[in-house]
Design a protein around this motif. Structure first.
Motif, mmCIF file in Angstrom:
data_model
loop_
_atom_site.group_PDB
_atom_site.id
_atom_site.type_symbol
_atom_site.label_atom_id
_atom_site.label_comp_id
_atom_site.label_asym_id
_atom_site.label_seq_id
_atom_site.Cartn_x
_atom_site.Cartn_y
_atom_site.Cartn_z
ATOM 1 N N PRO A 1 7.055 51.147 25.369
ATOM 2 C CA PRO A 1 6.943 51.129 26.830
ATOM 3 C C PRO A 1 8.185 51.764 27.448
ATOM 4 O O PRO A 1 9.243 51.818 26.833
ATOM 5 N N ASP A 2 8.035 52.242 28.672
ATOM 6 C CA ASP A 2 9.150 52.840 29.394
ATOM 7 C C ASP A 2 10.166 51.744 29.689
ATOM 8 O O ASP A 2 9.896 50.812 30.452
ATOM 9 N N PHE A 3 11.332 51.850 29.096
ATOM 10 C CA PHE A 3 12.364 50.824 29.190
ATOM 11 C C PHE A 3 12.761 50.561 30.643
ATOM 12 O O PHE A 3 13.011 49.424 31.029
ATOM 13 N N GLU B 1 20.272 52.801 25.328
ATOM 14 C CA GLU B 1 19.918 52.562 26.722
ATOM 15 C C GLU B 1 20.201 51.099 27.051
ATOM 16 O O GLU B 1 20.064 50.227 26.189
ATOM 17 N N MET B 2 20.613 50.841 28.302
ATOM 18 C CA MET B 2 20.894 49.473 28.728
ATOM 19 C C MET B 2 20.181 49.194 30.048
ATOM 20 O O MET B 2 20.130 50.049 30.923
ATOM 21 N N LYS B 3 19.663 47.991 30.166
ATOM 22 C CA LYS B 3 19.034 47.525 31.403
ATOM 23 C C LYS B 3 19.770 46.256 31.818
ATOM 24 O O LYS B 3 20.024 45.381 30.990
ATOM 25 N N VAL B 4 20.101 46.161 33.095
ATOM 26 C CA VAL B 4 20.860 45.033 33.618
ATOM 27 C C VAL B 4 20.054 44.345 34.703
ATOM 28 O O VAL B 4 19.487 45.005 35.571
ATOM 29 N N GLU B 5 20.014 43.025 34.635
ATOM 30 C CA GLU B 5 19.461 42.207 35.716
ATOM 31 C C GLU B 5 20.489 41.153 36.052
ATOM 32 O O GLU B 5 21.041 40.521 35.156
ATOM 33 N N SER C 1 21.961 39.520 32.738
ATOM 34 C CA SER C 1 21.367 39.725 31.417
ATOM 35 C C SER C 1 21.428 41.211 31.125
ATOM 36 O O SER C 1 21.094 42.037 31.976
ATOM 37 N N LEU C 2 21.871 41.552 29.915
ATOM 38 C CA LEU C 2 22.002 42.939 29.478
ATOM 39 C C LEU C 2 21.082 43.156 28.282
ATOM 40 O O LEU C 2 21.276 42.551 27.234
ATOM 41 N N ALA C 3 20.080 44.004 28.458
ATOM 42 C CA ALA C 3 19.157 44.323 27.367
ATOM 43 C C ALA C 3 19.436 45.747 26.904
ATOM 44 O O ALA C 3 19.742 46.626 27.722
ATOM 45 N N THR D 1 18.559 41.696 23.656
ATOM 46 C CA THR D 1 19.338 41.209 24.798
ATOM 47 C C THR D 1 20.611 40.560 24.275
ATOM 48 O O THR D 1 20.554 39.681 23.401
ATOM 49 N N ALA D 2 21.762 40.996 24.787
ATOM 50 C CA ALA D 2 23.035 40.390 24.394
ATOM 51 C C ALA D 2 23.012 38.921 24.796
ATOM 52 O O ALA D 2 22.577 38.572 25.894
#
Length: 184
Positions: A5-7, A98-102, A109-111, A121-122
């Motif tokens: 899926p599109d990260f 790639e990293m995603k942040v919420e 949360s850092l995935a 997810t870290a």
């Protein structure tokens, strides 16, 4: 194999569901006799090689990555129920590309998406660590069973920026309730 899926469009809840659904083979329970060398190598940039040639098919790399195990002596093997083959790993077997942040601060949360398509997810179970080398800091993410991902330089800069802009002493980043100082 279904396409990843599109990260960028995934929420943290989506990421948690994907991680939960991704069942790995029980390589920690397989203990066949050692059979030799796989003639494979994982370069520092995450490229997998067999007999000196890069493995170009992501599906093959992903399949091999799922049977990769770190041995107690620090070496790496590809293991199945019937054979165990050494594999050379120059730095870390995975690259966080790639990293995603919420969220922000302690609620962040850092995935990370790995070069194999895996998402981690870290957290306290998947800590970040930062090691100083002659060529600068090397940030790592624990993936599973002693296997780590080297975090791509561009993502390290994002992590450093988050740490510097925060109010923590020492500077660091938060993810899933765990704090990770960026200085070794």
């Amino acid at each position: 194999m279904a396409p990843s899926p599109d990260f960028d469009t995934l929420t943290m809840a989506d990421i948690a569901r994907l991680a939960e659904a991704d069942r790995l083979p029980p390589v920690d329970r397989w203990n066949p006799d050692h059979c030799g060398n796989s003639d494979m190598r994982i370069a520092r940039d995450g490229t997998w090689f067999h007999l000196g040639s890069p493995i170009g098919r992501l599906a093959m790399v992903r399949a091999f990555s799922r049977i990769l195990r770190r041995e107690p002596d620090g070496g790496y093997v590809l293991v199945t129920p019937v054979e165990k083959l050494d594999i050379e790993v120059e730095d870390a077997p995975f690259i966080a590309v790639e990293m995603k942040v919420e969220g922000d601060g302690a609620a962040a949360s850092l995935a990370f998406r790995l070069n194999t398509g895996d998402i981690v997810t870290a957290s306290a179970d998947h800590p970040l660590r930062f090691v100083e080398h002659a060529d600068g800091p090397h940030p790592y993410l624990h993936v599973r069973g002693g296997l780590e991902a080297l975090i791509a330089r561009s993502i390290y800069y994002e992590l450093a920026e988050r740490a510097i802009s925060g109010n923590d002493d020492p500077p660091g980043v938060w993810s899933a309730g765990a704090f990770f100082p960026i200085a070794p």
